[in-house]
Design an enzyme around this catalytic site. Structure first.
Site, short mmCIF file in Angstrom:
data_model
loop_
_atom_site.label_atom_id
_atom_site.label_comp_id
_atom_site.label_asym_id
_atom_site.label_seq_id
_atom_site.Cartn_x
_atom_site.Cartn_y
_atom_site.Cartn_z
CE LYS A 168 52.79 90.85 33.78
NZ LYS A 168 52.29 90.57 33.90
CB THR A 169 51.97 86.94 38.56
OG1 THR A 169 52.60 87.55 37.17
CG2 THR A 169 51.06 86.72 38.77
CD GLN A 218 57.30 92.12 28.06
OE1 GLN A 218 56.98 90.85 28.12
NE2 GLN A 218 57.73 92.85 29.03
NE ARG A 233 59.03 86.93 25.57
CZ ARG A 233 58.94 87.51 26.61
NH1 ARG A 233 57.98 86.41 27.50
NH2 ARG A 233 58.65 88.84 27.60
CG ASP A 261 48.75 91.80 35.12
OD1 ASP A 261 49.75 92.44 34.71
OD2 ASP A 261 48.35 90.87 34.61
CD GLU A 262 50.41 91.91 30.79
OE1 GLU A 262 51.28 92.62 29.78
OE2 GLU A 262 51.26 90.39 30.48
#
Length: 715
Positions: free
Chosen positions: A32-33, A250, A602, A219-220
């Site tokens: 995503k970044t 998330q 993770r 973002d987020e």
């Protein structure tokens, strides 16, 4: 430069869909970044958009800095002043320019949490409200929640069930807001709220920024709260080129005010929105993703998506069922050592995750015992936490009254009105007479060196400590720690504070009681306080182990955004993960499941899910069933490593207080009809009955059959 090279089809679509509302559902590890930074560069370089017309918002200064660097890296050395900032930084810029319109001066100051606490304490004092009944930290937390809900003091009072308590909080909130205004100060919540006031009250200011920012990226988005949502919604109304990036799977910060409805209802707010799902994962193997997908699919309140990868299947999920939490920790350490020895892994490749900070104690002790380096991320090591150091300091002074350092640490913990000036006088008195600070407590009072008020408080503290010293050898270590906690009022003060932080500190103190229970069980012969403190001193000497190469220990919340080749998710038991309070609450359970999904994703190559049949946590021993989340992983994706040892029954016998001992657990509190409140030291099966050993403050230690005792268990 072609900004689309190296992007997959969905990422390209997310970068090039520039007009209109856009929801990018970016699964874990889906890049995503990369999409966000390429999108900004594409707008500037390929679409010819002026960089000052773009606003990109993220949650941390670090993330904003990294995003800026990556954008500049894509665009070269040219100066492109893109607004890449946090919500709070953006609002500061808005307010510095126009805050005078809403009655503040442009040179306003920003109060941090410590400043806010001082203001709340002043408010309580001015309103003649007792801090013992209204903990300043709790009051501040409730004011923060009211602001998250966009409630004024009056609206807060009206919405509360407990009218008297809410009314008092509302009065403090009202005065707090007034004091900040008179000081020309804003707290962090106010930065966003006052920006909203500015935009709502002055349409021309809002119109300026709406026209300025033709393209807004957030973002987020799943972590936004209600004020942040309102701010974004207002700014985007003119051009409606709003791109939000996030993953509802998330969303794990409800306790901080995050509202998952913001991302779930995006298409309600923007019916014309385009939705693009980034489901290709670049982090984990297929088996890890399949397992995580199976778990999160049990949530009903989510956007449908399924992570996939071009990577190989990889190892199956390695599951370990241990008899006790100590054996679970031993397995984790030994397996980490084996991975390094047999598979060429580095210790830094390994992360161990857990639901609550208190779970780290047993893990830390296992790593220290094996001399395996580790580091605790996101919090201090267990024995370095303030509340643990405070309780241990009490025990050290009781064992060794000449310990001036420990005495100074606890003489005003919890606060009992013995200030720095009084302590300085005591130190001068002790130095002049060449005696310990503890000896000086009595002498300085009797000789009149201290004023009447402080003298009375010093005498009360001295008498309490002498009483504890007098009964030191009459109780077991577990029972004596309970006595210390009772008589000092340390836990009571935390209970009165009643904040998320204070509740966590209480859990950690209960876990110290667990350490004492474990010490007594493993100790041959009669255990002493001296031996317990010696063991703690050896275990807590972790400073050298936290440096350099080591296994990473952290909570699941702290792990968000990180990745490791090898991940252990520990404590996979109902009541531990998910937490017991979430099991019967659908919304809470879904957030716990999202947290599990975050933990599982993770892992890049190897994922372990471990549990213990018997776990002593917070001073109580429980036999917990396997976690719901563990049961949601299909068997064909799992590899069971070992099983519960044959000595399981013996382990259970060594842990009196399980179901086989009538439910009375070491460290638990009970109420006796005659002797009052006590602490269970030991509970043993005696055929058809259970013999309980209980320490009663001021009454001594007593043994009794459970069937004949008038006992009431206390939570």
């Amino acid at each position: 430069m072609d900004f689309l090279n190296g992007l997959n089809p969905q990422q390209k679509k997310a970068v090039t869909t520039t007009e209109g509302p856009l929801l990018i559902l970016a699964g874990a590890g889906s890049g995503k970044t990369r999409v966000l930074t390429h999108r900004i560069a594409y707008l500037i370089q390929e679409k010819g958009i002026h960089s000052g017309s773009i606003l990109a918002i993220t949650f941390t200064n670090k993330a904003a800095g990294e995003m800026k660097e990556r954008v500049f890296g894509l665009l070269g050395e040219q100066n492109h002043p893109v607004w890449v900032s946090t919500f709070h930084s953006a609002c500061v810029r808005f307010l510095r320019h126009d805050i005078e319109k809403i009655g503040y001066n442009k040179n306003f100051v920003i109060y941090d949490s410590a400043d806010q606490l001082v203001v709340v304490k002043d408010c309580l004092k001015e309103l003649n409200i007792n801090e013992k009944n209204f903990s300043p930290k709790k009051v501040l937390g409730m004011i923060g929640r009211a602001k998250d809900n966009l409630q004024s003091p009056e609206e807060f009072i009206a919405s509360a069930e407990d009218s008297f308590y809410a009314e008092q909080i509302g009065r403090v909130y009202r005065l707090y807001r007034k004091k900040l205004k008179s000081n020309n100060a804003l707290d962090f919540d106010d930065l966003i709220l006052k920006a909203l006031d500015l935009f709502n009250g002055y349409p021309e200011v809002l119109s300026f920024y709406q026209n300025k920012f033709r393209y807004i990226l957030v973002d987020e988005y799943q972590d936004t709260n209600t004020p942040q949502y309102r701010l974004v919604h207002l700014l985007s109304q003119s051009h409606r080129n709003l791109c939000v990036v996030g993953d509802d799977d998330q969303s794990i910060y409800k306790f901080r005010g995050a509202n998952i409805a913001n991302i779930l209802d995006f298409e309600v707010d923007y019916p014309e929105a385009t939705v693009i799902k980034l489901e290709q994962n670049y982090r984990s193997t297929k088996n890890i993703l399949d397992a995580a997908n199976c778990v999160i699919a049990n949530n009903s309140r989510r956007k449908a998506k399924k992570l996939w990868t071009k990577e190989m299947e990889g190892y199956r999920i390695r599951c370990r069922q241990a008899a006790t939490e100590r054996q679970e920790a031993e397995f984790v350490v030994c397996e980490a050592m084996r991975l390094c020895a047999d598979e060429g892994r580095k210790l830094s490749d390994v992360a161990v995750l857990y639901r609550t900070n208190a779970q780290s104690r047993v893990l830390e002790e296992a790593f220290i015992t094996r001399a395996v380096p580790y580091k605790v991320v996101g919090s201090l090591g267990f024995y370095q936490r303030k509340e643990i150091k405070d309780v241990l300091a009490y025990l050290r002074v009781i064992l060794n009254p000449a310990d001036d350092i420990s005495l100074k640490r606890i003489i005003n913990q919890p606060r009992r009105g013995i200030g720095d000036k009084t302590i300085e006088i005591l130190e001068q008195y002790a130095s002049r007479l060449e005696i310990s600070l503890f000896e000086a407590l009595t002498g300085a009072v009797e000789q009149g060196y201290i004023a009447t008020g402080p003298a009375r408080r010093v005498k009360e503290f001295s008498d309490m400590m002498k009483d504890l010293i007098g009964i030191r050898d009459k109780h077991s270590v577990v029972a004596f720690i309970s006595e210390v906690l009772d008589k000092t009022g340390y836990v009571k003060a935390l209970e009165q504070e009643d904040t998320i932080e204070s509740r966590g500190r209480i859990e950690n103190i209960k876990e110290l009681v667990s350490a004492a229970v474990g010490f007594e069980e493993s100790h041959e012969g009669e255990s002493t306080l001296l031996e317990f403190l010696e063991r703690v001193a050896l275990v807590s000497e972790t400073d050298n182990l936290d440096e350099g190469e080591g296994v990473t220990l952290m909570t699941l919340h702290s792990a968000k955004g990180l990745e490791f080749p090898v991940v252990f998710v520990t404590g996979m038991e109902d009541g531990v993960f998910p937490l017991s309070r979430a099991i019967d609450e659908p919304e809470e359970l879904e957030e716990e499941r999202r947290l599990c999904y975050v933990g599982m994703t993770r892992a890049k190559e190897v994922l372990y899910l471990t549990r213990a049949e018997l776990r002593t946590l917070y001073g109580q021993t429980h036999e917990n069933p396997p976690s719901k989340f563990l049961r949601e992983v299909p068997e064909y994706l799992m590899e069971v490593i070992g099983s519960v040892p044959d000595n399981r029954k013996r382990a259970r016998a060594r842990k009196p207080g399980g179901d086989s001992a009538g439910g009375y657990r070491p460290g638990s509190r009970i109420q006796h009809r005659i002797w009052g409140m006590g602490t269970v030291i030991k509970a043993e099966d005696k055929g058809d009955d259970t013999e309980i050993t209980i320490a009663f403050p001021g009454r001594g230690v007593k043994k009794m059959p459970a069937s004949e005792a008038s006992l009431k268990a206390l939570r």
